[in-house]
Design an enzyme around this catalytic site. Structure first.
Site, PDB file in Angstrom:
ATOM      1  N   GLY A  99      73.922  27.362 -35.388  1.00 54.20           N
ATOM      2  CA  GLY A  99      73.437  27.303 -34.009  1.00 54.20           C
ATOM      3  C   GLY A  99      73.536  25.889 -33.494  1.00 54.20           C
ATOM      4  CB  CYS A 151      77.397  27.199 -39.159  1.00 52.63           C
ATOM      5  SG  CYS A 151      77.671  25.551 -38.512  1.00 52.63           S
ATOM      6  N   GLY A 195      83.262  29.581 -40.299  1.00 52.52           N
ATOM      7  CA  GLY A 195      83.471  28.135 -40.351  1.00 52.52           C
ATOM      8  C   GLY A 195      84.473  27.800 -41.429  1.00 52.52           C
ATOM      9  CE1 TYR A 232      88.223  36.270 -32.683  1.00 53.39           C
ATOM     10  CE2 TYR A 232      86.428  34.683 -32.810  1.00 53.39           C
ATOM     11  CZ  TYR A 232      87.719  35.035 -33.109  1.00 53.39           C
ATOM     12  OH  TYR A 232      88.511  34.198 -33.841  1.00 53.39           O
TER      13      TYR A 232
HETATM   14  P1  AMP Z   1      93.123  31.725 -26.171  1.00 51.21           P
HETATM   15  O1  AMP Z   1      94.513  31.645 -26.682  1.00 51.21           O
HETATM   16  O2  AMP Z   1      92.506  30.369 -26.026  1.00 51.21           O
HETATM   17  O3  AMP Z   1      93.006  32.528 -24.916  1.00 51.21           O
HETATM   18  O4  AMP Z   1      92.237  32.420 -27.295  1.00 51.21           O
HETATM   19  C1  AMP Z   1      92.132  33.795 -27.359  1.00 51.21           C
HETATM   20  C2  AMP Z   1      92.249  34.282 -28.749  1.00 51.21           C
HETATM   21  O5  AMP Z   1      91.429  33.544 -29.639  1.00 51.21           O
HETATM   22  C3  AMP Z   1      91.818  35.727 -28.822  1.00 51.21           C
HETATM   23  O6  AMP Z   1      92.893  36.474 -29.330  1.00 51.21           O
HETATM   24  C4  AMP Z   1      90.613  35.756 -29.718  1.00 51.21           C
HETATM   25  O7  AMP Z   1      90.750  36.750 -30.716  1.00 51.21           O
HETATM   26  C5  AMP Z   1      90.513  34.393 -30.317  1.00 51.21           C
HETATM   27  N1  AMP Z   1      89.188  33.773 -30.100  1.00 51.21           N
HETATM   28  C6  AMP Z   1      88.299  34.049 -29.174  1.00 51.21           C
HETATM   29  N2  AMP Z   1      87.228  33.257 -29.282  1.00 51.21           N
HETATM   30  C7  AMP Z   1      87.422  32.467 -30.319  1.00 51.21           C
HETATM   31  C8  AMP Z   1      86.651  31.444 -30.959  1.00 51.21           C
HETATM   32  N3  AMP Z   1      85.445  31.092 -30.522  1.00 51.21           N
HETATM   33  N4  AMP Z   1      87.198  30.854 -32.019  1.00 51.21           N
HETATM   34  C9  AMP Z   1      88.408  31.195 -32.449  1.00 51.21           C
HETATM   35  N5  AMP Z   1      89.177  32.150 -31.908  1.00 51.21           N
HETATM   36  C10 AMP Z   1      88.702  32.787 -30.851  1.00 51.21           C
END
Ligand code: AMP
Length: 467
Positions: free
Chosen positions: A112, A10, A37, A252
């Protein structure tokens, strides 16, 4: 409450500014916090006596019309952007939450997760509260609304004594705006100054957007009351304060133009990239970021190594997060929809590919394939955070433990699975060095499994055993 419903992300905003169009300021503030969000957006505004609210599913620009903003008149407003897992994706669950009782009306924007919200909810139900949503934010709002006390600070303090978990709050009363950060300071919350008033926001990028100046971060456990007297701060109870800010915000989640812990995150992430090269050097011809989130780290990696920085992946900015797709097949399709490669940049090149994190591992393999199919001769994966092995229970949607690739596979196995020629992750020590911080000030739960509050991991452990 199912644990899935505890995961949400959020953005929080609040403004107290007599004489200004506070709903419109909030609207633009939420625009700047859209990355926190994308599922729903809402604004609540007070004209000094009554609180009006408008909230809808969708992005900020689709959730509000000129007419909606016009109906939110007043001099105080709060706003909220929200993203949750599909299970709890419902218009009622959108923020801000509003509680109307004989103690008055209270609206709350919350970032949170409370880990004890089921107990608090049961207690409130027993005392007659009828909940409209399945969120911990509504529980928290009622908990604040129904406390009896001489003033809002004592009411909030009483409520805080029962909250366990992460909460950064903008609380709207008919005549005041209140900012609250949990004693661990897990989620960010900052104070800014705007012409004739004050602003609260999850991230400082929102201040720049609306022409406000950045004052400071709220301290963990601090309460600030903003009203006709200006800003009054109620410092944290030092015995309860245990700073543990989410480290993933720095890696990130937060925008690179935001200030966090006194540093511009773009620069912090450049240092992560430089540190990553020092830990995992590579012979490569170009350093390619996975846009947009790993651009700063790729710049740092390129500078430290002397290897040329090159953009070889072009992202379609209008496709939402691949994460949002409800199932794995659609997620994989999402990667193809999202990125195109530039063969002219890649032809015959050994590539160091920089990403901020590998979560499920869905993105990496198709990206490595895409680089090779467009001429890269080698692809070396470099990740500017340690492996994510544990879920987040405190406000970031990070997938279940069973879905996290690093929970099951070693680093080498991950490299093989995604088809990279080599792979290297930044160590926790290297990450903390880049942030210029000691381990104690951060929640590293997703990396270490050690959380600042007791979380319920049983469900995830069970689901892991089934894999
Ligand atoms: P994955 O394909 O599941 O390994 O996601 C990795 C990618 O998602 C990375 O390139 C990150 O930049 C992005 N990422 C990492 N954490 C998040 C998150 N909590 N929400 C959305 N995207 C994410």
């Amino acid at each position: 409450m199912p644990l899935d419903e505890l995961r949400e992300e959020c953005g929080v905003f609040g403004v107290y500014a007599p004489g200004m169009d506070v709903a419109r300021l909030t609207y633009f503030g939420l625009y700047a916090l859209q990355h926190r969000g994308q599922e729903s957006a809402g604004i609540a505004a007070s004209d000094g006596t009554d609180i009006h609210v408008h909230k809808r599913m969708g992005l900020v620009n689709t959730a509000f019309s000129e007419e909606n903003l016009g109906s939110l008149s007043g001099h105080i407003a709060i706003g909220h952007t929200r993203y949750s897992t599909t299970g709890s994706s419902h218009p009622d669950n959108a923020g801000p939450m509003v509680a109307r009782s004989h103690f008055g009306t209270v609206a709350v924007s919350h970032n949170g997760n409370l880990v004890n919200s089921d107990i608090l909810r049961r207690e409130l139900e027993e005392s007659g509260v009828e909940f409209k949503t399945t969120t911990d934010s509504e529980v928290l709002t009622w908990r604040i609304a129904l406390n009896f006390g001489p003033d809002i600070v004592s009411r909030v303090k009483q409520a805080m004594s029962r909250f366990v978990g992460a909460y950064s709050l903008a609380v709207l009363l008919p005549d005041a705006l209140v900012g609250v950060r949990d004693p661990h300071g897990i989620r960010p919350l900052c104070l800014g100054r705007v012409d004739g008033g004050w602003v609260l926001a999850s991230e400082t990028c929102a201040f720049q957007t609306i022409g406000a100046s950045y004052e400071r971060e709220l301290e963990p456990g601090e309460i600030v009351v903003i009203d006709h007297n200006g800003v009054t701060s109620y410092p944290p109870d030092e015995s309860r304060k245990r700073e543990a800010m989410c480290i993933f915000e720095t890696i990130y989640f937060a925008r690179p133009d935001s200030f966090m812990k006194g540093d511009r995150l773009h620069l912090t992430r450049q240092r992560m990239g430089a540190e990553l090269y020092r830990e995992h050097p590579v012979d490569a011809d170009i350093v390619v970021p996975l846009p947009d989130s790993s651009v700063p780290a790729a710049i740092g990696f390129a500078r430290e190594s002397g290897i040329e920085y090159a953009e070889a992946l072009i992202k379609n900015r209008y496709i939402g997060r691949t994460f949002i797709q409800p199932d794995q097949r659609l997620r994989e399709q999402g990667v193809q929809l999202k990125f195109n490669a530039l063969p002219e940049v890649l032809e015959g090149k050994r590539v160091a590919l920089i990403d901020d994190t590998i979560v499920r591992g869905t993105t990496s393999k198709p990206i490595v394939d895409l680089l090779r199919n467009n001429g890269a001769t080698e692809v070396h994966m470099r990740v500017h955070a340690p492996p994510i092995k544990w879920p987040c229970y405190l406000g970031v949607d990070m997938a279940k433990r069973s879905e996290l690739i690093a929970a099951h596979l070693s680093v080498e196995e991950i490299g093989q699975k995604i088809g990279a020629d080599s792979i290297g992750y930044l160590s926790l020590e290297g990450l903390l060095k880049a942030i210029n911080a000691g381990r104690n000030g951060f929640c590293t739960g997703c990396l270490t499994g050690q959380y600042p509050v007791p979380v319920q991991m049983e469900m995830d452990k069970l689901s892991l055993e089934k894999v």
